[in-house]
Write an enzyme that holds these catalytic residues in place. Structure first.
Site, PDB file in Angstrom:
ATOM      1  CD  GLU A 363      35.893  37.151  43.853  1.00  0.00           C
ATOM      2  OE1 GLU A 363      35.141  38.057  43.565  1.00  0.00           O
ATOM      3  OE2 GLU A 363      36.469  37.092  44.953  1.00  0.00           O
ATOM      4  CD  GLU A 641      41.043  42.000  45.744  1.00  0.00           C
ATOM      5  OE1 GLU A 641      41.652  41.143  46.406  1.00  0.00           O
ATOM      6  OE2 GLU A 641      39.842  41.914  45.461  1.00  0.00           O
ATOM      7  CG  HIS A 662      42.464  41.812  41.764  1.00  0.00           C
ATOM      8  ND1 HIS A 662      42.251  40.555  42.252  1.00  0.00           N
ATOM      9  CD2 HIS A 662      41.242  42.420  41.713  1.00  0.00           C
ATOM     10  CE1 HIS A 662      40.943  40.410  42.512  1.00  0.00           C
ATOM     11  NE2 HIS A 662      40.312  41.530  42.175  1.00  0.00           N
TER      12      HIS A 662
HETATM   13  C1  BGC Z   1      36.466  41.092  42.913  1.00  0.00           C
HETATM   14  C2  BGC Z   1      36.638  42.385  42.193  1.00  0.00           C
HETATM   15  C3  BGC Z   1      35.298  42.863  41.780  1.00  0.00           C
HETATM   16  C4  BGC Z   1      34.573  43.123  43.061  1.00  0.00           C
HETATM   17  C5  BGC Z   1      33.227  43.749  42.910  1.00  0.00           C
HETATM   18  C6  BGC Z   1      35.706  41.359  44.147  1.00  0.00           C
HETATM   19  O1  BGC Z   1      35.512  40.272  44.936  1.00  0.00           O
HETATM   20  O2  BGC Z   1      37.657  40.457  43.147  1.00  0.00           O
HETATM   21  O3  BGC Z   1      37.697  42.567  41.428  1.00  0.00           O
HETATM   22  O4  BGC Z   1      35.237  43.858  40.856  1.00  0.00           O
HETATM   23  O5  BGC Z   1      34.506  42.010  43.898  1.00  0.00           O
HETATM   24  O6  BGC Z   1      33.256  44.917  43.420  1.00  0.00           O
END
Ligand code: BGC
Length: 765
Positions: A363, A641, A662
């Protein structure tokens, strides 16, 4: 007629590339480029300009130029390429010289997130020019053109997401020194011209910032997979190995943030990111390997292919953008101190050229929502003004490319089938981040630069996403945005249960507020009146929609209450009731928060502002899940996260989305500083200060120190029985007040003088 973009080149430099490229799945060998030239005398000045589609490392006469990494960063290379200017005089000499470039795929043609390779182009290319003035007065320009030579080097593949493959047997020792070249080198190819604007790189490039020693961990259950090394800290960077192995021995390095139940490396949460480096030994003695064009998010590395003794002395090289530290926080609660450190490491790990969500899985994107919630906290700990200035330029490019909306990620790379508009709380970064930067640094240029983009986004919303002043209205916006992302929810729904039109309209109102305030700063009364009027309309629409006939608010989640109170969306007479709903919800969860990315930044601010400081501290000091300290208790060294990234009952959360680095929930750093320690701006750029310490919970002391644009400001308080001593530092010329809340009163203090001073307050119950 479109104007041609200004160029930093004097004219002859052309884009060049290697004659080979990989394909959408396969990374090709990394090309080396060289050009020999001769100088009639010593050098009085030499400036090198490099523009790259990909990544570059520059070598001159066998030595590396500068210390920058991941040059020139990530932009939408179709629209803008940041170029670098270097002083190369120190590496040149009279006589024969060689200028060399190693080009990496980077974001340009390597994997981005879970996409296939080659998003912007099929191979890296460079345009460069070295301008030399000799001590004898002669001038010479060495520019990229088809007279350059290119060859494969020892890097068989290099990719940010996948990792690097290096065969030391193919090392071209001395390739960038005079006298090398010849066999294996061929002519560089002309590369396609670029329509992109060339912009000087803004801010501090990425560099190696620290080195952390590794410790070999004994894992008998590791199934013979290799030696596990613990660097003691979840970080972003790469491993530097000193090893000795037989010629042809293949060493494999895998990376992971945490260990699994068997004590081995846990990599399920990396998804398709291989995050694996491979090194083939040259043999015959000690060798050092550190990958070049990749980075990983990890605390542990697993090295296989050589015996454990051969990798003793492994180090982690920590990489991030090179901003200076400006803020410090500590208090009497060791777990909160660890939390503050975790927040700072989350920043370091995710501010690598662009602000990313996470550094480890496939990502690593510039998610707008994450960036906006964290911007105020980031600005406290580090000087991130130029970092965000560059990213906001990227944001405007992305906005331009999609016709006015603001994509969920910047640079926009169309990953995961995402929509063109980031939606509430994400796309609003276009307004919130410039405003946050202006608040922290006091420079109205942030607002002047952002103004057209802010207005354009609001106009986009009005035309596409809003009906009757309700944003994310189901008739206009079937998606509605990410919601209160990752709020704890019974059904584990990622967007939480707060209605999306409520979040959308709240943020729409906040945007109008920011625009009206921005217009005021910029001295545009007409615009100010326009956005004030819109703000009024949105607030009225919010009330019509979310206040029931009986006068009660329909928003029942913590986030619904927090947004209404934080953004002042309800009539004053309703606030107490909504606040009660919020408090009731927290209590009903046995004193736990229930907020996601959208509500969390404001939760403690709202609790304190409306009179529940004790409850705010209860949440802050809460140790069971969900809470900020739960990960800390379980050994986290960065912010997770998910509140429940790992729990003793359920183990790891959904591997499909479970980063352990995160920064989004690290937004509580802003509350630690502004309210626990009590250091807050009373005017943009800390041109005036408000010391607002709110001792509470089990804390007996806290302190914060900040290098403001006006000088150093600090506060340190300590409770001793019924007395509170407060030591303050006020920068010269900055008006400052001490603002205490019951039970504390201080007879001496309202207006403070410049310099260091100690005040004493007493408890009046
Ligand atoms: C990310 C987030 C991002 C989100 C969108 C995720 O996959 O890691 O931090 O804001 O998607 O809602």
């Amino acid at each position: 007629m479109p104007q041609p973009h200004a160029t930093p080149f004097s004219g002859n430099a052309a884009w060049i590339q290697a004659p080979w490229a990989g394909d959408p799945r396969t990374s090709p060998p990394v090309p080396l480029f060289r050009k020999a030239f001769s100088l009639s005398a010593g050098v009085s000045s030499a400036a090198l300009t490099v523009a790259v589609r990909g990544l570059v490392r520059v070598e001159i006469n066998g030595r590396r130029l500068g210390e920058d990494e991941f040059v020139p960063g990530w932009s939408d290379y179709r629209r803008r390429i940041f170029y670098m200017e270097y002083d190369a005089s120190g590496l040149l000499a009279a006589g024969d010289n060689v200028l060399g470039f190693i080009l990496g795929d980077g974001w340009y043609c390597g994997h981005i997130a879970n996409r296939e390779r080659q998003f912007y182009g099929d191979r890296p290319s460079i345009r460069a020019e070295l301008r030399v003035s000799g001590a004898d007065g002669c001038r010479m320009t060495v520019a990229t053109d088809k007279s350059w030579q290119v060859a494969e080097g020892p890097w068989l593949a290099s990719d940010i997401i996948m990792g690097e493959t290096f065969d030391a047997r193919r090392d071209r020792t001395g390739w960038s020194q005079p006298g090398s070249g010849g066999a294996g080198w061929s002519a560089a190819e002309p590369a396609p011209e670029s329509p992109a604007e060339l912009t000087p790189y803004i801010g501090e490039p990425v560099q190696a910032q620290e080195i952390l020693p590794g410790r070999v961990v004994d894992v008998p259950e590791n199934g013979g997979r290799g030696t596990l090394i613990d660097f003691g800290q979840n970080l972003t960077g790469r491993v530097r190995l000193r090893l000795s192995g037989e010629r042809g021995a293949c060493v494999t390095l895998r990376h992971g943030e945490v260990l699994d139940e068997t004590g081995g490396l846990y990599t399920d949460n990396l998804r398709s990111a291989r995050a694996t480096d491979q090194y083939t030994c040259k043999g015959g003695g000690d060798e050092t390997y550190e990958p070049l064009f990749t980075f990983h998010g990890f605390r542990y590395a697993e090295v296989s292919g050589v015996p454990p003794e051969a990798v003793e002395g492994a180090e982690a090289v920590v990489l991030h953008s090179g901003f200076r530290r400006t803020g410090w926080f500590s208090c009497s609660h060791p777990l909160l101190n660890q939390l503050a450190e975790n927040i700072r490491w989350g920043l370091k790990g995710n501010f690598l050229d662009v602000p990313t969500d996470c550094p480890q899985r496939d990502e690593r994107l510039g998610w707008t929502g994450d960036a906006q919630v964290f911007a105020p906290t980031a600005a406290f700990f580090y000087d991130v003004q130029r970092f965000f200035q560059r990213w906001l330029l990227n944001l405007r490019d992305a906005q331009e490319a999609v016709g006015g909306s603001v994509p969920p990620c910047v640079p926009d790379c169309r990953c995961f089938g995402l929509p063109e508009d980031g939606g509430p709380g994400w796309a609003d970064a276009a307004l919130i981040v410039p405003w946050a930067m202006y608040r922290h640094y006091g420079d109205p240029l942030f607002l002047a630069d952002a103004w057209p983009s802010m207005v354009r986004y609001m106009e986009y919303l009005a035309a596409n996403k809003v009906k009757g002043f309700i944003r994310s209205h189901p008739d206009k916006d079937s998606w509605g945005g990410f919601g209160d992302w990752l709020a704890p929810a019974a059904d584990n729904a990622v967007g939480g249960t707060t209605p999306k039109d409520l979040i959308g309209t709240a943020f729409y109102a906040n945007n109008a507020r920011i625009l009206a305030d921005t217009a005021a700063v910029l001295g545009d009364d007409t615009a100010r009146a326009r956005w004030e009027a819109l703000h009024g309309e949105i607030v009225r629409a919010f009330r019509r929609r979310f206040v029931r006939g009986d006068g009660t608010y329909s928003g029942e989640t913590q986030t619904a209450c927090v947004l209404a109170l934080q953004f002042d969306l309800l009539e004053e007479c309703m606030r107490a009731g909504v606040f009660e709903t919020l408090v009731r919800d927290v209590r009903s969860r046995d004193n736990h928060l229930g907020t996601g990315f959208v509500g969390t930044p404001f939760l403690l601010h709202v609790l304190e502002r409306f009179g529940a400081l004790d409850l705010a501290y209860t949440l802050l000091e809460q140790e069971s899940c969900p809470s900020w300290l739960f990960p800390v208790i379980h050994g986290a060294t960065t912010v997770w996260e998910r509140w429940n990234g790992w729990t003793p009952e359920d183990g790891f959360a959904d591997k499909g989305m479970n980063s352990f680095n995160h920064y989004a929930y690290g937004t509580v750093g802003d509350w630690l500083v502004s309210t626990v320690a009590g250091l807050a701006p009373a005017a943009p750029g800390y041109a005036a200060l408000r010391f607002k310490p709110r001792p509470g919970g089990s804390l007996t002391a806290a302190e914060a120190r900040l290098l403001t644009p006006h000088g150093e400001a600090s506060i340190a308080w300590q409770v001793e029985g019924d007395s509170l001593s407060i030591e303050l530092e006020v920068p010269p010329g900055v008006p400052a007040v001490l603002d205490l809340a019951p039970p504390w009163t201080c007879a001496e203090a309202t207006a403070l003088r410049a310099g260091r001073q100690t005040l004493r307050a007493t408890r009046e119950d």
